[in-house]
Structures are given as C-alpha cells and as structure tokens.
Design a protein around this motif. Structure first.
Motif, PDB file in Angstrom:
ATOM      1  N   GLY A  25      -4.249   2.820  16.777  1.00  0.00           N
ATOM      2  CA  GLY A  25      -4.660   1.610  17.081  1.00  0.00           C
ATOM      3  C   GLY A  25      -4.921   0.249  16.249  1.00  0.00           C
ATOM      4  N   LEU A  26      -4.142   0.062  15.727  1.00  0.00           N
ATOM      5  CA  LEU A  26      -3.657  -1.507  15.295  1.00  0.00           C
ATOM      6  C   LEU A  26      -2.231  -1.864  15.530  1.00  0.00           C
ATOM      7  CD1 LEU A  26      -3.000  -0.973  11.544  1.00  0.00           C
ATOM      8  CD2 LEU A  26      -2.126   0.618  13.155  1.00  0.00           C
ATOM      9  N   LEU A  27      -2.362  -3.292  15.706  1.00  0.00           N
ATOM     10  CA  LEU A  27      -0.955  -4.190  16.216  1.00  0.00           C
ATOM     11  C   LEU A  27       0.006  -3.600  14.132  1.00  0.00           C
ATOM     12  CD1 LEU A  27       1.063  -5.539  17.491  1.00  0.00           C
ATOM     13  CD2 LEU A  27      -0.442  -7.738  16.632  1.00  0.00           C
ATOM     14  N   PHE A  28       0.412  -2.455  14.636  1.00  0.00           N
ATOM     15  CA  PHE A  28       1.045  -2.056  13.267  1.00  0.00           C
ATOM     16  C   PHE A  28       2.284  -2.920  12.460  1.00  0.00           C
ATOM     17  CE2 PHE A  28       2.641   0.900  10.758  1.00  0.00           C
ATOM     18  CZ  PHE A  28       4.030   0.712   9.887  1.00  0.00           C
ATOM     19  N   SER A  29       3.165  -3.858  13.418  1.00  0.00           N
ATOM     20  CA  SER A  29       3.536  -5.106  12.291  1.00  0.00           C
ATOM     21  C   SER A  29       2.791  -6.314  11.975  1.00  0.00           C
ATOM     22  CB  SER A  29       4.753  -5.340  14.090  1.00  0.00           C
ATOM     23  OG  SER A  29       4.051  -6.202  15.432  1.00  0.00           O
ATOM     24  N   GLY A  30       1.540  -6.164  12.129  1.00  0.00           N
ATOM     25  CA  GLY A  30       0.828  -7.060  11.680  1.00  0.00           C
ATOM     26  C   GLY A  30       0.200  -6.990  10.229  1.00  0.00           C
ATOM     27  N   TYR A  31       1.125  -5.747   9.504  1.00  0.00           N
ATOM     28  CA  TYR A  31      -0.128  -5.149   8.768  1.00  0.00           C
ATOM     29  C   TYR A  31       0.642  -4.712   7.606  1.00  0.00           C
ATOM     30  CZ  TYR A  31      -4.862  -4.275  10.886  1.00  0.00           C
ATOM     31  OH  TYR A  31      -6.146  -4.967  11.607  1.00  0.00           O
ATOM     32  N   GLY A  32       0.079  -4.723   6.491  1.00  0.00           N
ATOM     33  CA  GLY A  32       1.525  -4.511   5.210  1.00  0.00           C
ATOM     34  C   GLY A  32       0.766  -3.095   5.115  1.00  0.00           C
ATOM     35  N   MET A  33       1.593  -2.610   4.189  1.00  0.00           N
ATOM     36  CA  MET A  33       1.445  -1.108   3.983  1.00  0.00           C
ATOM     37  C   MET A  33       1.698  -0.537   2.998  1.00  0.00           C
ATOM     38  SD  MET A  33       0.882   0.182   6.985  1.00  0.00           S
ATOM     39  CE  MET A  33       0.737   1.908   7.393  1.00  0.00           C
ATOM     40  N   GLY A  34       0.893   0.001   2.460  1.00  0.00           N
ATOM     41  CA  GLY A  34       1.158   1.158   1.429  1.00  0.00           C
ATOM     42  C   GLY A  34       0.955   2.326   1.137  1.00  0.00           C
ATOM     43  N   TRP A  35       1.388   3.051  -0.223  1.00  0.00           N
ATOM     44  CA  TRP A  35       1.556   4.124  -0.673  1.00  0.00           C
ATOM     45  C   TRP A  35       0.255   4.671  -2.084  1.00  0.00           C
ATOM     46  CZ3 TRP A  35       1.917   8.477   2.622  1.00  0.00           C
ATOM     47  CH2 TRP A  35       3.371   8.478   3.371  1.00  0.00           C
ATOM     48  N   PHE A  36      -0.431   5.587  -1.892  1.00  0.00           N
ATOM     49  CA  PHE A  36      -0.934   5.626  -3.111  1.00  0.00           C
ATOM     50  C   PHE A  36      -1.235   7.050  -3.388  1.00  0.00           C
ATOM     51  CE2 PHE A  36      -2.703   1.326  -3.849  1.00  0.00           C
ATOM     52  CZ  PHE A  36      -2.696   0.810  -2.425  1.00  0.00           C
ATOM     53  N   ARG A  37      -1.824   7.378  -4.629  1.00  0.00           N
ATOM     54  CA  ARG A  37      -1.441   8.574  -4.880  1.00  0.00           C
ATOM     55  C   ARG A  37      -2.330   9.584  -5.746  1.00  0.00           C
ATOM     56  NH1 ARG A  37       3.905   9.355  -8.612  1.00  0.00           N
ATOM     57  NH2 ARG A  37       3.366   8.083 -10.355  1.00  0.00           N
ATOM     58  N   GLN A  38      -3.307  10.280  -5.880  1.00  0.00           N
ATOM     59  CA  GLN A  38      -4.088  10.854  -6.986  1.00  0.00           C
ATOM     60  C   GLN A  38      -4.054  11.881  -6.896  1.00  0.00           C
ATOM     61  OE1 GLN A  38      -8.108  10.324  -4.905  1.00  0.00           O
ATOM     62  NE2 GLN A  38      -9.468   9.913  -7.058  1.00  0.00           N
ATOM     63  N   ALA A  39      -4.170  12.002  -8.705  1.00  0.00           N
ATOM     64  CA  ALA A  39      -4.218  13.569  -9.043  1.00  0.00           C
ATOM     65  C   ALA A  39      -4.762  14.091 -10.202  1.00  0.00           C
ATOM     66  CB  ALA A  39      -3.059  13.140 -10.563  1.00  0.00           C
ATOM     67  N   PRO A  40      -5.107  15.186 -10.320  1.00  0.00           N
ATOM     68  CA  PRO A  40      -6.760  15.934 -10.706  1.00  0.00           C
ATOM     69  C   PRO A  40      -7.231  15.865 -11.457  1.00  0.00           C
ATOM     70  CG  PRO A  40      -5.229  17.342  -9.280  1.00  0.00           C
ATOM     71  CD  PRO A  40      -4.187  15.724  -9.439  1.00  0.00           C
ATOM     72  N   LYS A  42      -7.459  12.124 -11.685  1.00  0.00           N
ATOM     73  CA  LYS A  42      -7.665  10.802 -12.366  1.00  0.00           C
ATOM     74  C   LYS A  42      -7.683   9.967 -11.326  1.00  0.00           C
ATOM     75  CE  LYS A  42      -2.693  11.878 -15.166  1.00  0.00           C
ATOM     76  NZ  LYS A  42      -2.105  11.881 -15.298  1.00  0.00           N
ATOM     77  N   GLU A  43      -7.788   8.168 -11.092  1.00  0.00           N
ATOM     78  CA  GLU A  43      -7.990   7.530 -10.503  1.00  0.00           C
ATOM     79  C   GLU A  43      -6.983   7.363  -9.203  1.00  0.00           C
ATOM     80  OE1 GLU A  43     -11.207   4.444 -12.572  1.00  0.00           O
ATOM     81  OE2 GLU A  43      -9.276   4.430 -11.904  1.00  0.00           O
ATOM     82  N   ARG A  44      -7.118   6.760  -8.009  1.00  0.00           N
ATOM     83  CA  ARG A  44      -6.151   6.827  -6.959  1.00  0.00           C
ATOM     84  C   ARG A  44      -5.478   5.219  -7.785  1.00  0.00           C
ATOM     85  NH1 ARG A  44      -7.518   5.926  -1.025  1.00  0.00           N
ATOM     86  NH2 ARG A  44      -8.583   8.158  -1.966  1.00  0.00           N
ATOM     87  N   GLU A  45      -3.443   5.304  -8.029  1.00  0.00           N
ATOM     88  CA  GLU A  45      -3.062   4.593  -8.198  1.00  0.00           C
ATOM     89  C   GLU A  45      -1.835   4.022  -6.864  1.00  0.00           C
ATOM     90  OE1 GLU A  45      -0.685   6.040 -11.402  1.00  0.00           O
ATOM     91  OE2 GLU A  45       0.403   7.817 -10.248  1.00  0.00           O
ATOM     92  N   PHE A  46      -1.560   3.265  -7.514  1.00  0.00           N
ATOM     93  CA  PHE A  46      -0.805   2.127  -6.675  1.00  0.00           C
ATOM     94  C   PHE A  46       0.426   2.654  -6.494  1.00  0.00           C
ATOM     95  CE2 PHE A  46       1.387  -1.026  -4.151  1.00  0.00           C
ATOM     96  CZ  PHE A  46       2.460  -0.779  -5.190  1.00  0.00           C
ATOM     97  N   VAL A  47       1.243   3.622  -5.436  1.00  0.00           N
ATOM     98  CA  VAL A  47       2.986   3.422  -5.838  1.00  0.00           C
ATOM     99  C   VAL A  47       3.698   2.804  -5.205  1.00  0.00           C
ATOM    100  CG1 VAL A  47       4.618   5.555  -5.066  1.00  0.00           C
ATOM    101  CG2 VAL A  47       1.668   6.033  -5.664  1.00  0.00           C
ATOM    102  N   ALA A  48       3.720   2.532  -4.120  1.00  0.00           N
ATOM    103  CA  ALA A  48       4.543   1.212  -3.519  1.00  0.00           C
ATOM    104  C   ALA A  48       3.939   0.658  -2.187  1.00  0.00           C
ATOM    105  CB  ALA A  48       6.370   2.508  -2.968  1.00  0.00           C
ATOM    106  N   ALA A  49       4.699  -0.489  -1.890  1.00  0.00           N
ATOM    107  CA  ALA A  49       4.048  -1.228  -0.488  1.00  0.00           C
ATOM    108  C   ALA A  49       4.906  -1.731   0.150  1.00  0.00           C
ATOM    109  CB  ALA A  49       2.936  -2.001  -0.884  1.00  0.00           C
ATOM    110  N   ILE A  50       5.117  -2.579   1.484  1.00  0.00           N
ATOM    111  CA  ILE A  50       6.306  -2.654   1.721  1.00  0.00           C
ATOM    112  C   ILE A  50       4.972  -3.784   2.646  1.00  0.00           C
ATOM    113  CG2 ILE A  50       6.105  -1.252   3.499  1.00  0.00           C
ATOM    114  CD1 ILE A  50       8.720  -1.849   3.988  1.00  0.00           C
ATOM    115  N   TYR A  93      -1.169  11.876  -1.885  1.00  0.00           N
ATOM    116  CA  TYR A  93      -0.745  10.888  -1.644  1.00  0.00           C
ATOM    117  C   TYR A  93      -0.984  10.787  -0.350  1.00  0.00           C
ATOM    118  CZ  TYR A  93       3.159  11.293  -5.371  1.00  0.00           C
ATOM    119  OH  TYR A  93       3.832  11.105  -6.224  1.00  0.00           O
ATOM    120  N   TYR A  94      -1.361   9.140  -0.713  1.00  0.00           N
ATOM    121  CA  TYR A  94      -2.409   8.034   0.936  1.00  0.00           C
ATOM    122  C   TYR A  94      -1.241   7.404   1.526  1.00  0.00           C
ATOM    123  CZ  TYR A  94      -6.321  11.149  -1.173  1.00  0.00           C
ATOM    124  OH  TYR A  94      -7.003  11.915  -1.249  1.00  0.00           O
TER     125      TYR A  94
END
Length: 121
Positions: A25-40, A42-50, A93-94
């Motif tokens: 549903g989006l032009l994938f190659s035009g978007y940065g992508m990230g992974w975040f995680r949330q432990a019980p 705790k707040e959601r935190e940044f993990v990695a992005a490209i 992981y989101y």
C-alpha cells in the motif's frame, strides 16, 4: 498501508531469530524503515532503521554488533537479523515506515502490529 511483521518466537539466550516485515500500500522504495520494541512496563524504544536506499543504517547501542537490518526493495520487505540474543531483548517488535531524514526518530508514519520475541535464560 499495511506492515506485516513476522518471525518472532521463543529462543534460548545466545540464539538467533530473523524478523521480516512485508509492506503493502505504499511505494516501499521511497520510505525509511525502522524496527522498534516494547517490553512489558516499558516505553517503546528504537532498535534499528534503514534508509530508503539501504545506504544508511542506524542501531541502538544495546543491539549494535548483534542485530543487522536490511531491506529488499524488490520484495517490499525489511529484515532484522538478531544474533546473540539476550533475555533483555524480550519484547514485542514493531516495524515502521516513514519519510524520515533522521532514522532514529519515533515519528514514523506507519506502524505494523508487532511480533513477540521471547528470549529464555
């Protein structure tokens, strides 16, 4: 826009998992992508992005050297290879997509539903 994360599961400490996030549903190659995680509890935190091109990546200090983010723009998919897993990596992981200039921002426009990663000691 849909972001479908998969690949989570239960693994012993020291083991590996590979998460995938398929986008539609989006032009994938035009978007940065990230992974975040949330432990019980705790707040959601940044993990990695490209970046959209794959030319830039960013990692949190806690996963640097253990996790690797990659993307395949022909498959509209981003991956997170997780090695040397620790119990403290246990979280939901989101994946996220956004037209971002700063990869570590939390201001991604689109978010997936999350996949559970549990690391046993």
């Amino acid at each position: 826009v849909q972001l479908q994360a998969s690949g989570g599961g239960l693994v012993q400490a020291g083991g590996s998992l590979r998460l995938s996030c398929a986008a539609s549903g989006l032009l994938f190659s035009g978007y940065g992508m990230g992974w975040f995680r949330q432990a019980p509890g705790k707040e959601r935190e940044f993990v990695a992005a490209i970046a959209w091109s794959g030319s830039r990546t960013a990692y949190s200090d806690s996963v640097k050297g253990r996790f690797t983010i990659s993307r395949d723009n022909t498959k509209n998919t981003v991956y997170l290879q997780m090695n040397s897993l620790k119990p403290e990596d246990t979280a939901v992981y989101y994946c996220a997509a956004g037209r971002v200039s700063v990869l570590t921002t939390k201001n991604y426009g689109y978010w997936g539903q999350g996949t559970q990663v549990t690391v046993s000691s």
